[in-house]
Scaffold this motif. Structure first.
Motif, mmCIF file in Angstrom:
data_model
loop_
_atom_site.group_PDB
_atom_site.id
_atom_site.type_symbol
_atom_site.label_atom_id
_atom_site.label_comp_id
_atom_site.label_asym_id
_atom_site.label_seq_id
_atom_site.Cartn_x
_atom_site.Cartn_y
_atom_site.Cartn_z
ATOM 1 N N THR A 161 0.834 -1.213 0.000
ATOM 2 C CA THR A 161 0.000 0.000 0.000
ATOM 3 C C THR A 161 0.860 1.251 0.000
ATOM 4 N N PHE A 162 1.912 1.252 0.813
ATOM 5 C CA PHE A 162 2.815 2.408 0.833
ATOM 6 C C PHE A 162 3.526 2.585 -0.506
ATOM 7 N N LEU A 163 3.842 1.480 -1.173
ATOM 8 C CA LEU A 163 4.437 1.573 -2.506
ATOM 9 C C LEU A 163 3.484 2.223 -3.491
ATOM 10 N N VAL A 164 2.222 1.824 -3.452
ATOM 11 C CA VAL A 164 1.211 2.416 -4.340
ATOM 12 C C VAL A 164 1.097 3.917 -4.081
ATOM 13 N N LEU A 165 1.021 4.287 -2.813
ATOM 14 C CA LEU A 165 0.902 5.705 -2.456
ATOM 15 C C LEU A 165 2.138 6.497 -2.892
ATOM 16 N N ALA A 166 3.321 5.911 -2.739
ATOM 17 C CA ALA A 166 4.557 6.604 -3.123
ATOM 18 C C ALA A 166 4.655 6.771 -4.629
ATOM 19 N N PHE A 167 4.361 5.705 -5.382
ATOM 20 C CA PHE A 167 4.422 5.802 -6.840
ATOM 21 C C PHE A 167 3.421 6.833 -7.363
ATOM 22 N N THR A 168 2.285 6.915 -6.701
ATOM 23 C CA THR A 168 1.248 7.853 -7.154
ATOM 24 C C THR A 168 1.597 9.295 -6.804
#
Length: 254
Positions: A161-168
């Motif tokens: 989830t943190f990866l998704v938020l960071a990439f976005t």
């Protein structure tokens, strides 16, 4: 100790749900790992068996996102390399720092993330990656993997989830592309952990293989719905995972 059949009845449906959630927005481990433990599997074997099933499921989701054109290969690979390095340092950091300090930070960060998602309706709906020059984009991608990989090695829950938020938020990927790249990075870090679990005999294959089939089905359907519906599916799932993670952090203090 439950019978073998009862263990599968507990684990398999929850692993399927975890796979669906993980493919869409990450954080499936918040569902799957407790399932193994609740079924009576010793903690270290539960971690190893969970990694085994998750790696197979995540690989299917990664392929699904890749075939749909929703993985940016160069940033994804650089993030994966960063995650491998960061995870190693994060694991080493556990030896020196108490996890409670990270939990304190999460208690502040997670409500902010939840409020941001609730009130920013356009978050992740558009892809503005082209505004970043390649060198800057690759540099940021590497450090996303490095920092969140360190978090994964140190603590773990909600890494996808943190990866998704960071990439976005940092690279400007839309939520579908961010989810695809998160799968690639997560797969890399999980594989390194899985090798260690296998070498140390911490995988219960009689449970892991049926669970892997459920993980594959969950990941495939989660990736399908995420690709088809985009932010309409991914954003609510991210919010759900953030709330679950916040609940886990609070519970750990009780």
């Amino acid at each position: 100790m439950y019978s073998y059949e009862m263990m599968l009845m507990i684990i398999c449906p929850l692993v399927f749900c975890a796979g669906f959630v993980d493919a869409a927005a990450g954080g499936g481990g918040l569902i799957s790992l407790p399932a193994y433990i609740f079924a009576g599997i010793p903690i270290h074997i539960a971690y190893g068996t969970n990694k085994f099933a998750n790696c197979i499921g995540t690989s299917i989701a990664s392929v699904k996102f890749f075939k749909s054109g929703n993985i940016k290969i160069k940033p994804g690979i650089l993030s994966a390399v960063g995650a491998l390095i960061g995870s190693w340092f994060g694991t080493k950091l556990v030896l020196f720092l108490d996890e409670k300090y990270l939990r304190y930070c999460l208690m502040i960060i997670l409500p902010i993330v939840a409020i941001f998602l609730l009130f920013n309706r356009r978050f992740g709906s558009e892809d503005y990656m082209k505004e970043l020059k390649n060198k800057k984009l690759y540099f940021i991608a590497f450090f996303i993997g490095l920092i969140i990989g360190a978090y994964d090695g140190f603590f773990g829950p909600g890494t996808g989830t943190f990866l998704v938020l960071a990439f976005t938020s940092l690279l400007g990927f839309n939520l579908i592309t961010a989810s695809g790249n998160a799968k690639l990075v997560n797969l890399a870090s999980n594989l390194s952990s899985l090798v260690l679990y296998i070498l140390n005999g911490k995988v219960l294959y009689s449970v892991g293989l049926p669970a892997a089939i459920c993980a594959v089905l969950g990941n495939y359907l989660g990736a399908y719905f995420a690709i088809k519906n985009g932010a309409k599916v991914i954003k609510p799932v991210i919010l759900l995972v953030v709330i679950m993670l916040f609940g886990k952090v609070i519970y750990s203090f009780l």
